[in-house]
Design a protein around this motif. Structure first.
Motif, short mmCIF file in Angstrom:
data_model
loop_
_atom_site.label_atom_id
_atom_site.label_comp_id
_atom_site.label_asym_id
_atom_site.label_seq_id
_atom_site.Cartn_x
_atom_site.Cartn_y
_atom_site.Cartn_z
N VAL A 137 0.67 -1.06 -0.08
CA VAL A 137 0.02 0.15 -0.08
C VAL A 137 1.00 1.36 -0.12
CG1 VAL A 137 -1.78 1.17 1.26
CG2 VAL A 137 -1.68 -1.21 1.34
N THR A 138 0.38 2.11 -0.91
CA THR A 138 1.21 3.40 -0.85
C THR A 138 0.09 4.40 -0.28
OG1 THR A 138 0.69 4.02 -3.14
CG2 THR A 138 2.80 3.11 -2.85
N ASP A 139 0.78 5.36 0.61
CA ASP A 139 -0.01 6.38 1.29
C ASP A 139 -1.02 7.06 0.30
OD1 ASP A 139 -0.93 7.70 3.80
OD2 ASP A 139 0.31 9.45 2.72
N ASP A 140 -0.49 7.60 -0.74
CA ASP A 140 -1.19 8.50 -1.62
C ASP A 140 -2.42 8.03 -2.50
OD1 ASP A 140 0.41 7.13 -3.44
OD2 ASP A 140 1.44 8.90 -4.32
N GLU A 141 -2.48 6.42 -2.43
CA GLU A 141 -3.42 5.82 -3.26
C GLU A 141 -4.66 5.80 -2.25
OE1 GLU A 141 -3.18 1.19 -3.25
OE2 GLU A 141 -1.21 2.21 -3.12
N LEU A 142 -4.58 6.19 -0.90
CA LEU A 142 -5.85 6.12 -0.06
C LEU A 142 -6.37 7.34 0.26
CD1 LEU A 142 -4.39 3.43 2.42
CD2 LEU A 142 -5.94 2.97 0.47
N PRO A 143 -7.69 7.40 0.34
CA PRO A 143 -8.52 8.74 0.68
C PRO A 143 -8.45 8.84 2.17
CG PRO A 143 -9.98 7.27 0.17
CD PRO A 143 -8.58 6.40 -0.22
N TRP A 144 -8.44 10.26 2.64
CA TRP A 144 -8.60 10.37 4.18
C TRP A 144 -10.15 10.23 4.54
CZ3 TRP A 144 -5.09 10.77 7.72
CH2 TRP A 144 -3.67 10.90 7.21
N GLU A 145 -10.46 9.73 5.45
CA GLU A 145 -11.89 10.03 6.05
C GLU A 145 -12.10 10.86 6.97
OE1 GLU A 145 -14.98 7.20 8.63
OE2 GLU A 145 -13.30 6.07 7.86
N VAL A 146 -12.81 11.86 6.97
CA VAL A 146 -12.98 12.96 8.11
C VAL A 146 -13.74 12.57 9.20
CG1 VAL A 146 -13.92 15.21 8.35
CG2 VAL A 146 -12.65 14.88 6.47
N LYS A 184 -8.62 13.17 10.97
CA LYS A 184 -8.99 12.45 9.68
C LYS A 184 -8.30 11.24 9.79
CE LYS A 184 -5.76 15.01 7.22
NZ LYS A 184 -5.70 16.19 5.80
N ARG A 185 -8.64 10.12 9.25
CA ARG A 185 -8.08 8.74 9.10
C ARG A 185 -8.10 8.27 7.83
NH1 ARG A 185 -12.42 6.18 12.72
NH2 ARG A 185 -14.02 5.80 11.06
N LYS A 186 -7.07 7.21 7.65
CA LYS A 186 -6.83 6.23 6.54
C LYS A 186 -6.87 4.69 7.22
CE LYS A 186 -4.17 8.98 3.38
NZ LYS A 186 -3.27 9.28 2.39
N ILE A 187 -7.55 4.09 6.56
CA ILE A 187 -7.59 2.53 6.93
C ILE A 187 -6.48 2.10 5.89
CG2 ILE A 187 -8.62 0.36 7.08
CD1 ILE A 187 -11.20 1.84 7.67
#
Length: 117
Positions: A9-18, A24-27
């Protein structure tokens, strides 16, 4: 059935959830046994006191937080860790903008089965 997330997983491929105006979080990845979540806080953000049946261990990747576990509070900063046993009350107050890396066992089904607010 719990869906298994990606293994690389690369960080930039996942959206933040507010979660809150200051949180905010990323699973990042999970299966039914374990989950890693990246949580970004702005100064003043509050992770309200709560408990859950999951084991949790969290790494302070940046910033400073006042962490309370079972009534005991301590200021933790970059590089520090805290452990939450099952069903123990805990919460966090962000003192400086920062990021927590949370690991849960088993995974938090409520995080993936709850629509964004």
């Amino acid at each position: 059935m719990i869906q298994f997330n990606k293994t690389l997983v690369t960080d930039d491929e996942l959206p933040w959830e507010v979660v809150d105006p200051k949180i905010k979080r990323k699973i990042m990845s999970y299966n039914e046994d374990i989950m890693l979540v990246k949580v970004a806080f702005e100064k003043g953000g509050i992770g309200t006191t709560h408990k859950h049946p999951h084991l949790q261990i969290s790494y302070v990747a940046s910033g400073a937080f006042e962490i309370t576990v079972d009534g005991e509070s301590k200021v933790l900063k970059e590089g520090d860790v805290y452990f939450i046993p099952s069903n123990v009350l805990h919460g966090a107050v962000c003192l400086e903008d920062g990021i927590l890396i949370d690991v849960f066992n088993p995974m938090r089904e409520d995080f993936v089965n709850t629509p964004n607010p």
